[in-house]
Design a protein around this motif. Structure first.
Motif, short mmCIF file in Angstrom:
data_model
loop_
_atom_site.label_atom_id
_atom_site.label_comp_id
_atom_site.label_asym_id
_atom_site.label_seq_id
_atom_site.Cartn_x
_atom_site.Cartn_y
_atom_site.Cartn_z
N SER A 1 -40.27 8.06 -11.29
CA SER A 1 -41.43 8.48 -12.04
C SER A 1 -41.20 9.89 -12.60
N MET A 2 -40.46 10.74 -11.98
CA MET A 2 -40.47 11.95 -12.45
C MET A 2 -39.52 12.05 -13.75
N VAL A 3 -38.37 11.22 -13.61
CA VAL A 3 -37.49 10.94 -14.62
C VAL A 3 -38.23 10.30 -16.06
N LEU A 4 -39.01 9.33 -15.81
CA LEU A 4 -39.92 8.77 -16.85
C LEU A 4 -40.74 9.74 -17.70
N VAL A 5 -41.36 10.52 -16.91
CA VAL A 5 -42.04 11.54 -17.22
C VAL A 5 -41.40 12.56 -18.24
N THR A 6 -40.46 13.04 -17.79
CA THR A 6 -39.51 14.03 -18.77
C THR A 6 -38.83 13.15 -19.78
N THR A 7 -38.55 11.97 -19.64
CA THR A 7 -37.86 11.03 -20.71
C THR A 7 -38.78 10.74 -21.86
N TRP A 8 -40.06 10.36 -21.30
CA TRP A 8 -40.95 9.65 -22.24
C TRP A 8 -41.90 10.67 -22.83
N LEU B 1 -49.76 10.08 -17.86
CA LEU B 1 -50.55 10.82 -16.56
C LEU B 1 -50.67 10.02 -15.58
N SER B 2 -50.43 8.49 -15.73
CA SER B 2 -50.17 7.67 -14.46
C SER B 2 -48.78 7.92 -13.91
N LEU B 3 -47.85 8.20 -14.39
CA LEU B 3 -46.55 8.36 -13.95
C LEU B 3 -46.60 9.70 -13.09
N ILE B 4 -47.38 10.77 -13.80
CA ILE B 4 -47.39 12.37 -12.94
C ILE B 4 -47.91 11.98 -11.70
N ALA B 5 -49.12 11.07 -11.84
CA ALA B 5 -49.88 11.00 -10.53
C ALA B 5 -49.05 10.03 -9.51
N LEU B 6 -48.42 9.13 -10.07
CA LEU B 6 -47.28 8.47 -9.09
C LEU B 6 -46.36 9.36 -8.43
#
Length: 560
Positions: free
Chosen positions: A227-234, A247-252
Motif C-alpha cells: 500500500s505504501m508503494v502504491l501511494v508513492t507510485t500513483w 486516501l484509502s491506500l494511506i489508511a490501509l
C-alpha cells in the motif's frame, strides 16, 4: 571424572581455537559472492537494457513498475528469509532463493508483453531478497566481527564489479543478440551459484525445533509495504493526492503498519522483533540506511536511461559511463573494509559516506545534456565514494550489535528498511519523473513534432537519436529537466543520515563467535567445539589468536 580432572579437561578444550583454514573459508566465501553477484548483476544488466525493453513492449509509462515490482518483492521477502535462516539454517534457504530467482529469469526471457515482464520481476524479487540477506548473514556465522570488515568490503566490491560489468553486458545484449539475454545470462551464473551453495557452504546448523512461521506478520508487512508503494507510485500522477483511492491506500498502510507492530509484540517468533528497536545503533543505522536507499535507487534506477536519452549514448557506451561510479565504490568499499579490520574503528566511515551521497545528489541535479559527459561521470564517481564508505559498514554495525543467533533477523530487518527506501526512491522518482516528462513534452513540443516521434509509449533512445535536430534538442532537454531537479529534492536525506550516524555508539568489534547450537561439520580443524551439549562454538581470527597468545605470555611473566 573428578572436579579437578573436569576442570583440566575443559581448560584444555578451551585453549585457543584453531583458525578457520583457508581451504574451508575461501570456497565458502566464493559461493556467497556468486549468490550476491547473481542478484546484483541482474539489476545492472537489466537497467541498461530497460529503455529498449519497455519501448519494444510498448510500455514506457509502465517502466516504473518494472523496477518497483522487483524491489517490492525483494523487500517483502527479506525479513522472512532472515527469520527462517536463524531458525533452520541458511544453506537450504539459499538454494531455494537461487532456484526461484532462476525461474523468474526464465519467465522474463520469454515475456511477450509488459504484464508478463512485471510478473517475472516479482518472481525474481522473491528469490533476490534471499540472495543478499543470506549471503551477508552467512559471513557472520563464520567470521568474527573484527575480521568481518574486509570480507564485507569485498562483498561491497561485488556490487561495484557487477555495476561495471552489468551495464556493459546489458548494452552488448541490447545492441547485439537482444535484450532477452538480460534474463538468460542469469541461468549459467545461477547454476554456478547453486553448485557452490550445495557443495561449498558448510554453515552452522540451527536447531530451533520445528520452525514457527509468523503468518499474520508476513501478511501484514506485505499489505503495509504494498500500500505504501502504491501511494508513492500513483500519488500525484495517476491519481491526485486527494483521490479516494490514494486516501484509502494511506489508511490501509496506517492500519496494517499499526497492526503489524501489535502482532509482533505478542507473537512467539516475530518476523521483526520489536526488541531490535531498543538498540540505539540499530535504530540509527536503519533510519540512515532507509534515507541512503532512497537516494541510491532514485539515482541508479534512472541514470543509465538518462545517459542514453540525454547524451545520445548507445546502451554499451552508457554502461561504460557508469564505470567511474562503480570503480570508486569498489575502491572505497574494499579499502574501508580492510581499514576497519585493521584498526577496529568504523563509526566515521558511513558518516563521511552519507555526506558524499548528499553532495553528489546536489551535483547530479545540475546535470545538463549539453555539458561534457565527463562532468556527469565525475558526479557519479562521488556517489560511488559515498556508497562504498557507507553501505557495508552499516551492515557491520548492525551485526556487531546482536548475538549471532539473531544476526539473520537483525540483518534482514535492517535491509528491509533500506529496501523500503529503495522502493520509495524508485517509485517516487519514477512517478515524479514520468508526470513531469509528460507535462514538459506537452508544453514544449509542437503537434507536428509529436507526430514525428510516434507514440510516447514507444519512445526509445534509438527513436530520440533519429529525430531532426530542433526536435531532438527539445526532447532531450525535457527529459533532463524532468529528472535532474528531483535529485536536489532528495539530497537533504543524505545530510540527515550523516547527522544521525554521528550518534552511533562505537561498540568494540567482537573478536570471536559464540553460539549455543550444534554445527554442521566443517573441514577437520576448522572449528573448535567446546564441552558437552549445548555445544559452544568459538571461531578465532589470526589476529585474535596472536593477541591471546601475547596476553597469556604477559600474564605468565607477571606471575613469575
Amino acid at each position: 571424572m573428578t572436579t579437578s580432572s573436569q576442570d583440566a579437561h575443559q581448560g584444555s578444550a578451551s585453549a585457543p581455537a584453531s583458525t578457520i583454514p583457508k581451504g574451508t573459508l575461501v570456497p565458502l566465501f566464493i559461493g556467497l559472492m556468486l549468490a550476491m553477484l547473481l542478484a546484483s548483476l541482474n539489476q545492472t544488466v537489466f537497467a541498461t537494457a530497460l529503455p529498449t525493453i519497455v519501448g519494444e513492449l510498448n510500455g514506457v509509462s509502465s517502466m516504473v513498475w518494472v523496477i518497483t515490482a522487483f524491489i517490492l518483492a525483494t523487500t517483502i521477502a527479506m525479513p522472512i528469509y532472515g527469520k527462517l535462516g536463524d531458525q533452520i539454517g541458511r544453506k537450504p534457504l539459499l538454494i531455494f532463493a537461487i532456484s526461484v530467482f532462476m525461474a523468474g529469469s526464465v519467465v522474463g526471457g520469454l515475456s511477450a508483453d509488459m504484464g508478463t515482464l512485471i510478473v517475472a520481476r516479482v518472481i525474481q524479487g522473491l528469490g533476490g531478497g534471499g540472495l543478499m540477506i543470506l549471503a551477508q548473514a552467512s559471513i557472520a556465522d563464520v567470521v568474527p566481527a573484527r575480521e568481518r570488515g574486509k570480507y564485507m568490503g569485498i562483498m561491497g566490491g561485488v556490487f561495484a564489479l557487477s555495476s561495471v560489468v552489468g551495464p556493459l553486458l546489458g548494452g552488448w545484449f541490447t545492441d547485439g543478440p537482444g535484450w532477452r539475454w538480460a534474463f538468460w545470462i542469469n541461468l549459467p551464473i545461477g547454476v554456478l551459484a547453486l553448485l557452490a551453495a550445495i557443495f561449498f557452504l558448510k554453515l552452522p546448523r540451527h536447531h530451533h525445533g520445528r520452525p514457527t512461521l509468523d503468518w499474520a506478520g508476513m501478511a501484514l508487512i506485505a499489505a503495509a509495504t504494498t500500500s505504501m508503494v502504491l501511494v508513492t507510485t500513483w500519488g500525484g500522477g495517476t491519481y491526485a493526492w486527494t483521490d479516494p483511492i490514494i486516501l484509502s491506500l494511506i489508511a490501509l498502510f496506517v492500519v496494517t503498519a499499526v497492526a503489524f507492530v501489535l502482532v509482533e509484540r505478542r507473537t512467539a517468533e516475530p518476523l521483526i522483533p520489536m526488541t531490535l528497536f531498543k538498540e540505539r545503533n540499530f535504530v540509527l543505522t536503519t533510519i540512515a540506511g532507509l534515507f541512503i536507499g532512497v537516494a541510491m535507487f532514485g539515482a541508479l534506477g534512472y541514470m543509465p536511461t538518462y545517459l542514453q536519452m540525454s547524451f545520445g549514448l548507445d546502451a554499451s557506451v552508457a554502461g561504460l559511463a557508469m564505470i567511474p561510479m562503480m570503480g570508486a565504490m569498489l575502491i572505497t568499499s574494499t579499502t574501508s573494509g580492510a581499514l576497519v579490520s585493521k584498526s577496529g574503528r568504523y563509526k566515521w566511515y558511513p558518516v563521511v559516506g552519507a555526506l558524499f551521497i548528499a553532495g553528489s545528489m546536489v551535483l547530479l541535479s545540475l546535470m545538463d545534456p549539453h555539458q561534457p559527459l565527463w562532468v556527469a561521470c565525475t558526479y557519479l564517481a562521488l556517489l560511488g565514494v559515498g556508497l562504498g564508505l557507507s553501505m557495508q559498514n552499516l551492515v557491520l554495525i548492525v551485526q556487531n550489535t546482536f548475538p549471532v543467533t539473531m544476526v539473520g533477523t537483525a540483518t534482514a530487518s535492517n535491509n528491509y528498511f533500506r529496501q523500503i527506501g529503495a522502493t520509495l526512491g524508485s517509485s517516487l522518482v519514477g512517478s515524479l519523473f514520468a508526470s513531469r516528462l509528460v507535462n514538459l513534452m506537452t508544453e514544449r513540443l509542437p503537434a507536428s513534432g509529436a507526430g514525428q516521434m510516434g507514440s510516447a509509449e514507444s519512445l526509445t533512445p534509438a527513436v530520440v537519436s533519429g529525430l531532426p535536430e530542433p526536435l531532438h534538442d527539445l526532447v532531450i532537454t525535457a527529459y533532463s529537466d524532468a529528472l535532474t531537479p528531483i535529485f536536489l529534492w532528495i539530497a537533504p536525506l543524505g545530510l540527515i543520515a550523516a547527522v544521525l550516524l554521528t550518534f552511533v555508539y562505537e561498540k568494540p568489534l567482537a573478536t570471536r563467535i559464540e553460539r549455543s547450537v550444534e554445527t554442521e561439520p566443517f573441514a577437520t580443524g576448522s572449528l573448535s567445539i567446546v564441552s558437552e551439549q549445548p555445544r559452544r562454538m568459538t571461531v578465532h581470527s589470526e589476529s585474535t589468536k596472536a593477541a591471546e597468545t601475547s596476553e597469556a605470555a604477559q600474564s605468565a611473566a607477571r606471575a613469575r
